[in-house]
Design a protein around this motif. Structure first.
Motif, mmCIF file in Angstrom:
data_model
loop_
_atom_site.group_PDB
_atom_site.id
_atom_site.type_symbol
_atom_site.label_atom_id
_atom_site.label_comp_id
_atom_site.label_asym_id
_atom_site.label_seq_id
_atom_site.Cartn_x
_atom_site.Cartn_y
_atom_site.Cartn_z
ATOM 1 N N VAL A 115 25.404 5.516 35.468
ATOM 2 C CA VAL A 115 26.463 6.072 34.948
ATOM 3 C C VAL A 115 25.808 7.278 34.260
ATOM 4 O O VAL A 115 25.096 7.190 33.121
ATOM 5 N N GLN A 179 34.573 10.294 32.840
ATOM 6 C CA GLN A 179 33.777 9.035 32.647
ATOM 7 C C GLN A 179 33.909 8.029 33.457
ATOM 8 O O GLN A 179 33.230 7.103 33.955
ATOM 9 N N ASN A 182 32.872 8.553 36.661
ATOM 10 C CA ASN A 182 31.525 8.286 36.925
ATOM 11 C C ASN A 182 31.288 6.956 36.850
ATOM 12 O O ASN A 182 30.468 6.335 37.720
ATOM 13 N N ILE A 183 31.982 5.776 36.369
ATOM 14 C CA ILE A 183 31.752 4.509 36.243
ATOM 15 C C ILE A 183 32.271 4.020 37.549
ATOM 16 O O ILE A 183 31.482 2.983 38.153
ATOM 17 N N ALA A 186 29.694 4.387 40.096
ATOM 18 C CA ALA A 186 28.472 3.756 39.874
ATOM 19 C C ALA A 186 28.712 2.477 40.493
ATOM 20 O O ALA A 186 27.849 1.730 40.981
ATOM 21 N N ALA A 199 25.942 7.410 28.609
ATOM 22 C CA ALA A 199 27.362 7.534 29.226
ATOM 23 C C ALA A 199 28.602 7.920 28.358
ATOM 24 O O ALA A 199 29.500 8.124 28.786
#
Lengths: 360, 300, 330
Positions: A115, A179, A182-183, A186, A199
């Motif tokens: 991340v 974010q 982003n997680i 991942a 992160a």
């Protein structure tokens, strides 16, 4: 009903069992060549210089250190985003590039994901959120419909309604929402180890808590293992089981988070923690614990890397590289933590440290 | 926002699938840009009239009568007058658009394809391949583009094909350099690293992550390059290195009407007006395209 | 109106300051009525998260706003109205009266000039002294900001210096004309903690030594606590609470300040979850009708959404809060 992210078809199986560390890193090295000026002589930045550590299954290992300490390079080496010069990477007992019993890079990248820090560059600005989360799945050969369903499920799991967010672009989201994307990205290929590289660093404090809570939930529900890198020492303490302190490409100290924060054994860790401003104005820091900026790890001389800024440096620190010494559960690379090193203060330092431990 | 709230509704992607993608949003933004629309309309008119030349040109562009030579603008039957050999200028301008646009646009299209591809490859390659491609490019940059075009055309000889080749050769390094620097910049972004950290092939990363993001600077540059290309192509024709007479082309018309400047100066300006107008429109369109493709300029 | 200072005339006084940006067809209401007084020699920490208007407030004092900004209200510095200053007046204000330190020194400094030249320029813009004399002063300034081997550093370019050294140079440039007020916009945010504390201590030392007033903008409560006498917490372009640093941090009155401080302390709720502030920061497309924090506020009552709470004294020393349901009355 919460749908699990783990899936038979994508994730890597648990081979080694609970006792097997999920990740073992041995003597990782990366030296970047630099040239000062057109005709300048070639020098080497020892960005990562002999780093060894392990992460147990379900554990969170935090990495702290100043800029240039090699913490981000380490994560890039693990994912082979930067090719390592030397060192072994063993994932769940299987060595990367280790022949028949080893793990291939492709497999490793399904088992380990990253991340990135929230910034304008962490998400493709010209792709829709759903496509961004679908990408790792499509790359792994999952067909479009299945990938789309899974991406929606992932968005839902990170707290973003797929119908409301799936078609948006990154710039239409807030930092906290980006974010979460982003997680989700991942987690797409059901990794077992997630690297969180700064992160939450770009987020506001009030938003940061929500993202950290999400990460904690995901970890508990999915049995994830985290490698958590941050310059924010407070956050690292909040989330980490164990902490690794890096200085100029090497590990200064590694051990349980509580021990390291409460009774730092390495003079560098001490200085680093002492530099964090307290929220209590009455506890003002009178003297900076360290002078100057962190130096560059260009062609470092032998001996302890920290000695130039260390108030306790002696002849032995200049002559010999300190090897990691176990002090309780912590491993410290400092001559003062080794009675046999010849450092004049070794005995006092160790006695004080063990006394603190006994008092605690 | 709590997770429990969100999970009560079952996830669905039907709405997401219907939502406009990036290119649609670029189109929408372009439609809202008045300058962009206006210049696109002018260009459209020029292109359509050039294509429809046999239908709309009032006279044969290549035949004229000496009796009516150099008649002024507004002469009945010859709206924009006639040239030194009595040919209808309006008809020649309409027909001339075919060759002028062809020799202005084709080299840029070719150069964008070739230079763009090479530039992206150079930008994504290691030091060796990048070094080879970029150093060769540098050699071309040592010469001014007009001079290079003239030199290559001179060597190759007259003719439309040779004009196109020489202009393409001139423009490839320019597009290449823009594409390379855009690619190098994009390849450093975290989202490209995120893509690299998956099992995706290099080709997939290039087409899905890098290409959509380098395309906008390349297309914007290419559009503005057409403006240059039109002028240089006309210039080559003007000095006689392009199409052979009597074919109508704005550059060569400008040359033919050069002598008329002493008798009827307004006539000699007409081809120049066409060249400049088209060129300016492409420049304006390039600006509009640039802001339409800038994802952050969207109004929230 | 509140008088926070008790010391007679304030050095700087903001009254109903508002800043509005044109954006597309609408506006962004970045600052919506800020009142702030600063006594000579006092340090105020302006604390807030992204979009709170803290940096815009700071920049408007120096009139460093883009053309799309509309400035309202009154800014008086040392008795003169900054909003009415012409270009020349602004120039003398920017150098001699007020100095400024930014987050990114590399962006704020001209990279084609040496460190020495930049400081010499800054000195000579406000004083008519010879280059040689100015260079001597530049050296003194570099020594003042504790740059090692300062003489050698005079001839370095900004990009040759490390982050911490650059920030020191920028402080030296800001101090060149001996300002009475220093504005610091997140000057340590990009730095490592070990370097950050050095810069904070340097700023505090210089500020005390010269009796200079300072406004320190930051999102980091710990940093604010290190340098500030007084804190002003901003939300939605307004100051929602203001008071002596220790007092405010120990017992905040405004629910936003309370949430922010417990998030920064890493407090957990009963279920062991970290306490943040649910919801989103306010949209700034419209000037606020009621309290901007009301939609996220656990204590909101009907009045909160209807009318804007003014900053009023709480009864504690120098303490004011803009809330209908402050903690002490709740």
């Amino acid at each position: 009903m919460t749908q699990h992210i783990r899936t038979e078809s994508l994730g890597l199986p648990d081979v080694g069992g609970p006792a097997q560390p999920l990740l073992i890193v041995r003597d990782l090295k990366k030296h970047f060549p630099v040239r000062s000026g057109l005709m300048g002589k070639a020098e080497k930045v020892h960005a990562v210089d002999g780093v060894s550590f392990r992460i147990g299954k379900g554990e969170t290992l935090g990495i702290v250190g100043e800029s240039g300490c090699g913490k981000s390079t380490t994560t890039r080496l693990l994912l082979d985003l930067t090719r390592r010069d030397a060192g072994e990477i063993i994932f769940d007992g299987r060595g990367l590039g280790g022949g028949r019993d080893g793990i291939s890079l492709k497999e490793l990248r399904r088992g380990m994901q990253m991340v990135f820090q929230d910034s304008s560059t962490s998400l493709n600005p010209r792709a829709r959120i759903l496509d961004i989360v679908m990408f790792p799945l499509r790359a792994a050969g999952v067909d479009r419909t299945k990938a789309r369903d899974r991406a929606s499920m992932l968005l839902d799991r990170v707290g973003l309604h797929p119908q409301a967010f799936g078609h948006r672009f990154a710039h239409e989201l807030s930092g906290g929402q980006r974010q979460r994307v982003n997680i989700a990205r991942a987690l797409a290929t059901a990794p077992r180890l997630v690297i969180l590289d700064e992160a939450v660093s770009a987020l506001d404090k009030s938003v940061e808590a929500d993202v950290l809570n999400l990460l904690a939930d995901l970890k508990a529900e999915e049995g994830l293992t985290y490698l958590f890198i941050s310059h924010d020492l407070g956050v690292v303490r909040e989330v980490s089981d164990r902490v690794m302190v890096m200085y100029l490409g090497q590990i200064a100290e590694i051990g349980p988070a509580e021990t390291i924060y409460d009774r730092p054994g390495h003079p560098y860790t001490r200085a680093l923690l002492a530099a964090v401003p307290s929220l209590d104005p009455a506890k003002q820091i009178a003297e900076p614990p360290l002078k100057g900026d962190p130096p560059n790890p260009i062609n470092p001389e032998p001996g302890c890397r920290f000695r130039a800024r260390c108030p306790y440096a002696e002849g032995v620190c200049k002559a010999i590289d300190p090897a990691p010494v176990p002090v309780g559960e912590v491993e410290i690379s400092c001559h003062m933590c080794n009675r046999a090193s010849g450092h004049s203060q070794a005995a006092d330092w160790l006695d004080a440290l063990t006394k603190e431990t006994a008092d605690a | 926002m709590t997770m429990t709230q969100l999970q009560s509704a079952s996830p669905s992607v039907s709405a997401a699938a219907k939502a406009p993608g990036y290119w649609r949003s670029v189109g929408q933004r372009l439609m809202r840009d008045r300058v962009g629309i206006a210049s696109a309309l002018v260009l459209l008119a020029i292109v359509v009239s050039a294509l429809a030349a046999p239908l709309i040109a009032p006279h044969d562009p290549n035949s004229g009568s000496v009796m009516t030579r150099l008649s002024p603008i507004g002469t009945p039957g010859h709206l924009l007058g006639t040239d030194a050999t009595g040919r209808d200028i309006l008809s020649r301008l309409i027909w001339g658009g075919r060759l002028s646009l062809l020799s202005g646009i084709t080299p840029v299209v070719l150069a964008t394809l070739i230079g763009g591809t090479l530039g992206i490859i150079a930008g994504m390659s290691g030091r060796l391949v990048n070094g080879i491609i970029m150093r060769i490019t540098d050699i071309f940059f040592a010469f001014p583009s007009i001079l290079l075009a003239v030199a290559i055309s001179g060597v190759l000889g007259n003719g439309l094909g040779n004009t196109l080749v020489s202009l393409t050769v001139v423009f490839v390094p320019q597009v290449l350099r823009v594409a390379e620097s855009a690619t190098v910049q994009i390849a450093r972004q975290d989202y490209v690293d995120a893509a690299r950290a998956t099992t995706a092939s290099r080709l997939l990363i290039m087409t899905s992550q890098v290409l959509p993001n380098v395309l906008s600077p390349i297309l914007v540059f290419a559009t503005s390059l057409i403006a240059v290309s039109l002028v240089v192509a006309a210039g080559l024709n003007f000095i006689g290195l392009g199409v052979a007479p009597p074919a109508a082309e704005w550059g060569s018309m400008l040359n033919e009407l050069r002598d008329a400047i002493y008798i009827n100066p307004t006539l000699s300006i007409l081809p120049g007006v066409m060249i400049v107008a088209t060129s300016v429109c492409f420049n304006l369109l390039s600006d509009s395209l640039g802001s339409a493709m800038n994802i952050r300029e969207t109004d929230k | 109106m509140l008088d926070f200072t008790n010391q007679g005339t304030p050095l700087l006084s903001l009254r109903d300051l508002s800043v509005r940006f044109r954006k597309g067809k609408g506006h962004v209401h970045a600052v919506n009525g800020v009142d702030l007084d600063l006594a000579p020699g006092e340090t105020v920490g302006l604390l807030g998260e992204s979009g709170s208007g803290k940096s815009i407030t700071l920049r408007s004092i120096m009139r460093l706003l883009p053309d799309s900004a509309a400035l309202g209200g009154k800014i008086s510095f040392d008795g003169q109205d900054v909003t009415q200053l012409n270009r020349r007046g602004l120039r003398s204000l920017r150098g001699a009266g007020i100095g400024m330190v930014f987050q990114e020194p590399l962006v704020a400094m001209d990279q084609t000039f040496t460190v020495g030249d930049q400081i010499v320029e800054a000195i000579r813009a406000h004083e008519t002294i010879s280059r040689g004399e100015a260079r001597k002063r530049a050296l003194e300034l570099l020594e003042l900001v504790q740059i090692p081997s300062a003489r050698r550093r005079l001839d370095s370019f900004p990009q040759e210096l490390s982050g911490g050294m650059r920030q020191r140079v920028m402080i030296a440039v800001a101090l060149a004309a001996r300002p009475r007020l220093l504005l610091a916009d997140e000057p340590t945010t990009a730095l490592d903690v070990t370097v950050q504390i050095q810069i904070l201590l340097l700023l505090r030392e210089i500020q005390r030594e010269f009796g200079m007033a300072m406004i320190f903008v930051t999102h980091d409560i710990g940093v604010a606590a290190q340098v500030s006498d007084r804190l002003a917490v901003m939300y939605g372009g307004r100051i929602v609470e203001s008071g002596p640093a220790g007092q405010l941090l120990a017992a905040p009155e405004h629910p936003y300040a309370e949430g922010l401080i417990s998030a920064a302390r890493g407090h957990r709720d009963g279920a062991g979850r970290l306490m943040g502030i649910p919801g989103r920061p306010p949209r700034l497309e419209q000037a606020p009708q009621g309290c901007s924090f009301a939609p996220r506020c656990p204590r909101a009552i009907g009045a909160c959404a209807e009318s804007l709470p003014e900053l009023v004294a709480t009864g504690r020393t120098d303490h004011a809060v803009a809330c209908y349901v402050p903690t002490s009355r709740g």
